[in-house]
Structure formats: C-alpha cells, structure tokens
Scaffold this motif. Sequence first.
Motif, mmCIF file in Angstrom:
data_model
loop_
_atom_site.group_PDB
_atom_site.id
_atom_site.type_symbol
_atom_site.label_atom_id
_atom_site.label_comp_id
_atom_site.label_asym_id
_atom_site.label_seq_id
_atom_site.Cartn_x
_atom_site.Cartn_y
_atom_site.Cartn_z
ATOM 1 N N GLU A 1 8.791 -2.826 -7.924
ATOM 2 C CA GLU A 1 8.972 -2.048 -9.154
ATOM 3 C C GLU A 1 8.295 -2.726 -10.340
ATOM 4 O O GLU A 1 7.667 -2.073 -11.176
ATOM 5 N N GLU A 2 8.422 -4.042 -10.410
ATOM 6 C CA GLU A 2 7.761 -4.783 -11.488
ATOM 7 C C GLU A 2 6.248 -4.656 -11.373
ATOM 8 O O GLU A 2 5.547 -4.519 -12.384
ATOM 9 N N LEU A 3 5.740 -4.698 -10.148
ATOM 10 C CA LEU A 3 4.300 -4.578 -9.938
ATOM 11 C C LEU A 3 3.792 -3.235 -10.469
ATOM 12 O O LEU A 3 2.762 -3.182 -11.158
ATOM 13 N N VAL A 4 4.504 -2.155 -10.161
ATOM 14 C CA VAL A 4 4.094 -0.829 -10.628
ATOM 15 C C VAL A 4 4.097 -0.773 -12.154
ATOM 16 O O VAL A 4 3.153 -0.270 -12.775
ATOM 17 N N ARG B 1 0.836 -1.210 0.000
ATOM 18 C CA ARG B 1 0.000 0.000 0.000
ATOM 19 C C ARG B 1 0.869 1.257 0.000
ATOM 20 O O ARG B 1 0.626 2.195 -0.766
ATOM 21 N N GLU B 2 1.885 1.286 0.862
ATOM 22 C CA GLU B 2 2.752 2.459 0.943
ATOM 23 C C GLU B 2 3.528 2.667 -0.351
ATOM 24 O O GLU B 2 3.661 3.795 -0.842
ATOM 25 N N TYR B 3 4.040 1.586 -0.923
ATOM 26 C CA TYR B 3 4.842 1.704 -2.140
ATOM 27 C C TYR B 3 3.980 2.178 -3.313
ATOM 28 O O TYR B 3 4.390 3.065 -4.079
ATOM 29 N N LEU B 4 2.799 1.601 -3.456
ATOM 30 C CA LEU B 4 1.915 1.998 -4.552
ATOM 31 C C LEU B 4 1.417 3.434 -4.370
ATOM 32 O O LEU B 4 1.270 4.184 -5.338
ATOM 33 N N LEU C 1 0.812 -12.588 -10.636
ATOM 34 C CA LEU C 1 2.167 -12.372 -10.151
ATOM 35 C C LEU C 1 2.452 -13.266 -8.951
ATOM 36 O O LEU C 1 1.615 -13.383 -8.046
ATOM 37 N N LYS C 2 3.619 -13.874 -8.960
ATOM 38 C CA LYS C 2 3.992 -14.800 -7.890
ATOM 39 C C LYS C 2 4.827 -14.095 -6.814
ATOM 40 O O LYS C 2 5.650 -13.232 -7.125
ATOM 41 N N LYS C 3 4.572 -14.466 -5.571
ATOM 42 C CA LYS C 3 5.355 -13.944 -4.456
ATOM 43 C C LYS C 3 6.687 -14.687 -4.379
ATOM 44 O O LYS C 3 6.750 -15.862 -4.752
#
Length: 233
Positions: free
Chosen positions: A111-114, A22-25, A104-106
């Motif tokens: 950065e890839e998620l964004v 949440r914080e990163y996004l 997406l796998k944990k």
Amino acid sequence: MSKSLATILLVEDDPTLGYLLREYLTMNGFEISLAKTASEALQLLDSHIFELAILDVMLPDKDGFELAKNIKSIHPTIPFLFLTARSLKVDVLKGFSIGAVDYLKKPIDEEELVVRIKALLSRIQTTPKIETTEAATTIGKYHFHYKNQQLAFKNEKITLTKREAELLNFLVSNKNNLCTHKEILSTLWGKSDYFNKKSLNVFITHLRKYLQKDPAISIENVHKQGFILKIDD
C-alpha cells in the motif's frame, strides 16, 4: 477497462516477490512489465516506453546501481526508484546520488508503494500546453490551419487527418524544442506504449513528406527520446 495510471518497469529477481508486486500494482491500475535480470530490463527498454522504473539493487547479472546508470545514459527522462534489503546509509546515499527519486527498503508494504508511486508520478508528470488558434499558422513557407486540418504550400493544399493535424500542432507549439515520445503519446494517444510509438513514427513520416518542399523545415529524430520540429529563420 479503465486506462492504466502509468507504464512501469519492475526489475526484481525474486520470482515470488516479483509476481506479488506485479499483481498488486496491476490491480491498482498500473501496467507492469516484469524483468528478473538487468539484461531482461534493458531488452524491455528497447521495445517499450515506461514512465517509471522500479529496480531491485541485488540482481544476478548486474547490481541495480549499475542498471540505473545504464538506464540514465540511454533513457535520461525515465525516473527510477530502488527496492532493496540493504539498509546501510551508504547504499541509500549511493542510490540518491545516482539520481533515484525514492528508495524503499524490504520488506515492502504494498500500500505504501502504491501511494509513493502515485505521489512521484503526480510530481514528475506534466502535460505540455498545446496552443491552438483560429487563424492559420506560418511554418516556414507553409500555412497550417489546425481547425480545418489543412496545410498549404503556395497554391497547393493538403488535407490532413485529425491525428496528423494534432501531431503537427503539438510540434509547432513546441518548435525548436525536444518533444519526447512520452509527452506526445500521453497527450495525443492517451497512453505511452510500444504500439502507439510505432503509430507515432508512421505519422512523423507522413508529416516529413508533406513538409519536404521547404528545406528550412525538418523533423529531427533524437535517438530514443523524441522529435524536434526545426524551422530555420
């Protein structure tokens, strides 16, 4: 403060990972609502408008696959992707078969998620074209002059507010077709959120009142999806 890139529902039961994502996004310009269970997610969906849902597969009250099916049945236009520690091919295929736009796998690379979210939204989101004209437009027995913000019925003229004129013009440009809440709010309000949706409902009520003298015209509500301006020929 700059406008958020998108409103996103994040469903993650791990409090640490949920907080970090949440914080990163949020730092990357997204507006994030975090739910730790499927039931919390469904409650948020009842009161907010989201442009994307990010779903953990393993939740305490219901798995993410079932939650995705619930979301599709209630909000069929919301795209969703899965985050999961499950790496079996059968799980990945199941996610895509339900309608996921990504899987997406944990552990997650933030950065890839964004990057993936931005790519997905740029592919999914389209801005409907709104046609404008200098001349008056006929709406049933009414004449609508968008530039002058006027709606006329016989000898009676109604002066519209700028937002009322914009909304009516949007509906007229897409008459007899569904205009989703997200399309209207993103185009006219610049942001799809709970409070703007409430404002939209007020303006729809105004337009219904103005147009009520012609029974061939109606603005129909499509439950939890949007509105259709119907004009019977």
